[in-house]
Design an enzyme around this catalytic site. Structure first.
Site, PDB file in Angstrom:
ATOM      1  N   GLY A 110      58.812  17.278  17.437  1.00 27.13           N
ATOM      2  CA  GLY A 110      59.640  17.597  16.274  1.00 27.13           C
ATOM      3  C   GLY A 110      58.656  17.747  15.220  1.00 27.13           C
ATOM      4  CG  PHE A 120      28.861  37.945  27.777  1.00 30.45           C
ATOM      5  CD1 PHE A 120      28.150  38.499  28.847  1.00 30.45           C
ATOM      6  CD2 PHE A 120      29.927  38.552  27.100  1.00 30.45           C
ATOM      7  CE1 PHE A 120      28.707  39.568  29.649  1.00 30.45           C
ATOM      8  CE2 PHE A 120      30.733  39.606  28.307  1.00 30.45           C
ATOM      9  CZ  PHE A 120      29.902  40.020  29.285  1.00 30.45           C
ATOM     10  CB  ALA A 133      33.456  48.751  21.808  1.00 25.79           C
ATOM     11  CD  GLU A 165      35.130  34.844  29.136  1.00 26.20           C
ATOM     12  OE1 GLU A 165      35.316  34.860  30.219  1.00 26.20           O
ATOM     13  OE2 GLU A 165      34.594  34.063  28.562  1.00 26.20           O
ATOM     14  CB  THR A 184      33.349  41.912  21.572  1.00 25.48           C
ATOM     15  OG1 THR A 184      34.103  41.749  22.800  1.00 25.48           O
ATOM     16  CG2 THR A 184      34.471  42.523  20.502  1.00 25.48           C
ATOM     17  CD  GLU A 185      28.916  48.051  20.213  1.00 27.02           C
ATOM     18  OE1 GLU A 185      29.525  49.161  19.921  1.00 27.02           O
ATOM     19  OE2 GLU A 185      28.032  48.069  21.238  1.00 27.02           O
TER      20      GLU A 185
HETATM   21  N1  COS Z   1      33.532  44.046  39.008  1.00 29.16           N
HETATM   22  C1  COS Z   1      32.511  45.118  39.560  1.00 29.16           C
HETATM   23  N2  COS Z   1      32.702  46.411  38.917  1.00 29.16           N
HETATM   24  C2  COS Z   1      33.823  46.716  38.261  1.00 29.16           C
HETATM   25  C3  COS Z   1      34.574  45.764  37.877  1.00 29.16           C
HETATM   26  C4  COS Z   1      34.557  44.305  38.430  1.00 29.16           C
HETATM   27  N3  COS Z   1      35.448  43.520  37.936  1.00 29.16           N
HETATM   28  N4  COS Z   1      35.545  46.321  37.134  1.00 29.16           N
HETATM   29  C5  COS Z   1      35.180  47.668  36.900  1.00 29.16           C
HETATM   30  N5  COS Z   1      34.129  47.757  37.516  1.00 29.16           N
HETATM   31  C6  COS Z   1      33.429  49.081  37.788  1.00 29.16           C
HETATM   32  C7  COS Z   1      34.319  50.360  38.368  1.00 29.16           C
HETATM   33  O1  COS Z   1      34.273  50.198  39.842  1.00 29.16           O
HETATM   34  C8  COS Z   1      33.808  51.502  37.836  1.00 29.16           C
HETATM   35  O2  COS Z   1      32.694  51.909  38.476  1.00 29.16           O
HETATM   36  P1  COS Z   1      32.477  53.295  39.058  1.00 29.16           P
HETATM   37  O3  COS Z   1      32.158  54.191  37.854  1.00 29.16           O
HETATM   38  O4  COS Z   1      31.421  53.314  40.058  1.00 29.16           O
HETATM   39  O5  COS Z   1      34.050  53.758  39.935  1.00 29.16           O
HETATM   40  C9  COS Z   1      33.142  51.169  36.330  1.00 29.16           C
HETATM   41  O6  COS Z   1      33.034  49.786  36.574  1.00 29.16           O
HETATM   42  C10 COS Z   1      34.034  51.456  35.295  1.00 29.16           C
HETATM   43  O7  COS Z   1      35.358  50.615  35.492  1.00 29.16           O
HETATM   44  P2  COS Z   1      36.675  51.301  35.026  1.00 29.16           P
HETATM   45  O8  COS Z   1      36.836  52.556  35.258  1.00 29.16           O
HETATM   46  O9  COS Z   1      37.781  50.281  35.392  1.00 29.16           O
HETATM   47  O10 COS Z   1      36.369  50.953  33.253  1.00 29.16           O
HETATM   48  P3  COS Z   1      37.458  51.218  32.134  1.00 29.16           P
HETATM   49  O11 COS Z   1      36.626  51.769  30.988  1.00 29.16           O
HETATM   50  O12 COS Z   1      38.653  52.078  32.727  1.00 29.16           O
HETATM   51  O13 COS Z   1      37.816  49.645  31.650  1.00 29.16           O
HETATM   52  C11 COS Z   1      39.075  47.403  31.403  1.00 29.16           C
HETATM   53  C12 COS Z   1      38.572  48.995  32.319  1.00 29.16           C
HETATM   54  C13 COS Z   1      40.033  47.974  30.292  1.00 29.16           C
HETATM   55  C14 COS Z   1      39.426  46.867  32.460  1.00 29.16           C
HETATM   56  C15 COS Z   1      37.468  46.879  30.895  1.00 29.16           C
HETATM   57  O14 COS Z   1      37.165  47.831  29.854  1.00 29.16           O
HETATM   58  C16 COS Z   1      38.043  45.532  30.282  1.00 29.16           C
HETATM   59  O15 COS Z   1      37.856  44.647  30.982  1.00 29.16           O
HETATM   60  N6  COS Z   1      38.028  45.391  28.848  1.00 29.16           N
HETATM   61  C17 COS Z   1      38.338  44.051  28.330  1.00 29.16           C
HETATM   62  C18 COS Z   1      36.755  43.700  27.962  1.00 29.16           C
HETATM   63  C19 COS Z   1      36.695  42.197  27.579  1.00 29.16           C
HETATM   64  O16 COS Z   1      37.166  41.217  28.596  1.00 29.16           O
HETATM   65  N7  COS Z   1      36.275  41.925  26.502  1.00 29.16           N
HETATM   66  C20 COS Z   1      36.112  40.587  26.147  1.00 29.16           C
HETATM   67  C21 COS Z   1      34.671  40.522  25.879  1.00 29.16           C
HETATM   68  S1  COS Z   1      33.858  38.825  26.350  1.00 29.16           S
HETATM   69  S2  COS Z   1      34.728  37.566  25.113  1.00 29.16           S
END
Ligand code: COS
Length: 386
Positions: free
Chosen positions: A344, A122, A129, A368, A125-126
């Site tokens: 310990g 999967f 980002a 994640e 990540t960048e």
């Molecule tokens: N399931 C389905 N859709 C989802 C969702 C979920 N769990 N979470 C968000 N979405 C959808 C939202 O509904 C939104 O859709 P609309 O634009 O149609 O409303 C869209 O995705 C964008 O979501 P959101 O506005 O919440 O995005 P953000 O940029 O604010 O991101 C976080 C939110 C920070 C929660 C997200 O970027 C995140 O989880 N970051 C961490 C990433 C991560 O876990 N990285 C590890 C990589 S794998 S090791």
């Protein structure tokens, strides 16, 4: 989708035996060699571990979420690198295809994923980002019936083993709506791997950069065939992945607790076993109570997934997943810390499994989605409600 009760109990008992008799004795070899022995990988394939979550119609075992967390609990009791060999296959690497893929994509990839012939990984990540996943920069430019990919993905688990990636790239404008999920074969010309990351723990897991320079991927490889849906696919995949990490955390906590209790029964100071001292018992008791609380939560959230189509997301369940990941991964950090304390000075020496677990479980609070991302998801969902 679930395996019948009798077959599942048989499978779970087999996994328990495999962890206890085959994987636990190989932990030191893994730690020293930084590699999962090839004969163990072969046995994992034979046991069907690569296909645990792939539906039976594509050659997998088709576990329900409740069943999956039980298996992951058992796998959590040993070094995480063992699960990591097939973890991306049954989890974040292939779930996007299972959830949102076209029927052709499912038929083309899932049987190979289930058999272990194809390792999937999967790539979200960048370098710039991580938590802010929606700001990813990897560009996918349409050119005829192909997309041309340019960019770098970072910390990609199993990249050196992968035959294909579920890879998120930008096909449109800024933000989440401009992101598409691609199936990218690892042998696509223009794809290079960076050097293997040197990590604090989890030796034997393989992570590195994936670099794309004009890598051409057929437009037909967009998961679901529709651009702009990739961020949602990634978030849905992470919902399940985060719950699995929570289950692994509980399994790891149970092993650390067993090791710590055994040490407390065995080690004598002041003329008696240290476990007879109430200050040691207090640490064991806190760990036991927190483990049971975390595990109950994980199982409750898992049941809420069961019976729902994989492609449908539910903000309430996502919020609960984040509660589980937040609690279980922090919990195992505390359990590991107490485990070292109970041992310990010996707990700081790598002769004892707690030293390794202490380092290994640190990552669970990071990948994640960090603890802070889980807090954010929970907080935002609560603010959305009337
Ligand atoms: N399931 C389905 N859709 C989802 C969702 C979920 N769990 N979470 C968000 N979405 C959808 C939202 O509904 C939104 O859709 P609309 O634009 O149609 O409303 C869209 O995705 C964008 O979501 P959101 O506005 O919440 O995005 P953000 O940029 O604010 O991101 C976080 C939110 C920070 C929660 C997200 O970027 C995140 O989880 N970051 C961490 C990433 C991560 O876990 N990285 C590890 C990589 S794998 S090791």
């Amino acid at each position: 989708m679930a395996l019948d009760i009798e077959s599942f109990e048989l499978l779970l008992a087999t996994v328990q035996r495999f962890v206890r008799d085959r994987l636990e004795p190989a932990e030191d070899i893994l730690e020293d060699s930084d590699e999962v022995p090839a004969d163990i990988v072969r046995d994992m394939k034979e046991l069907g571990l690569f296909g645990l979550t792939v539906p039976e119609e594509y050659g997998g075992i088709g576990l329900s979420m409740s069943q999956e967390v039980l298996v992951n609990y058992e796998l959590g009791r040993t070094a995480p690198a063992f699960r990591s060999v097939f973890g991306t296959n049954i989890g974040i690497g292939s779930q996007g295809i299972l959830m949102d893929g076209t029927p052709e994509q499912k038929r083309a990839y899932l049987p190979k994923v289930a058999s272990g012939e194809l390792i999937m990984s999967f790539a979200l990540t960048e370098p710039d980002a991580g938590t802010d996943a929606a700001s990813l920069k990897t560009r996918a430019q349409l050119d005829g019936d192909h997309y041309v990919l340019n960019g770098t993905k970072r910390f990609i688990t199993n990249a050196p083993r992968a035959g294909a990636f579920t890879l998120m790239a930008r096909t449109g404008g800024p933000g989440a709506g401009g992101i598409s999920a691609f199936i990218v074969p690892a042998n696509t010309p223009g794809i290079k791997l960076g050097k293997k990351d040197k990590k604090m723990g989890q030796r034997g897991t393989m992570t590195c950069d994936v670099i794309m320079e004009n890598a051409r991927v057929p437009a037909a490889n967009i998961i679901g065939g529709v651009p702009g849906q990739g961020f949602k696919t990634a978030m849905k995949v992470l919902d399940r992945g985060r719950l699995n990490i929570s289950a692994v955390s509980c399994g790891a906590a149970s092993r650390i607790l067993d090791e710590s209790a055994a040490y407390a029964r065995d080690r004598k100071q002041f003329g008696k076993a240290i476990g007879e001292f109430q200050l040691i018992q207090a640490m064991l008791a806190d760990s036991q109570a927190e483990l049971l609380a975390g595990w109950s939560l994980v199982q409750d959230v898992a049941r809420r997934f069961d019976g729902k189509p994989a492609h449908v997301s539910d903000p309430d369940i996502s919020m609960r997943v984040s509660c589980a990941k937040l609690f279980a991964t922090e919990m195992v950090g505390r359990v590991a810390d107490r485990g070292v304390q109970i041992h310990g000075g010996a707990g700081y020496i790598n002769e004892y499994p707690v030293e390794r677990f202490y380092r290994d479980v640190r990552l669970l609070r990071l990948y994640e989605g960090t603890t802070q991302v889980q807090q954010l998801i929970i907080g935002r969902e609560l603010m959305r409600r009337d």
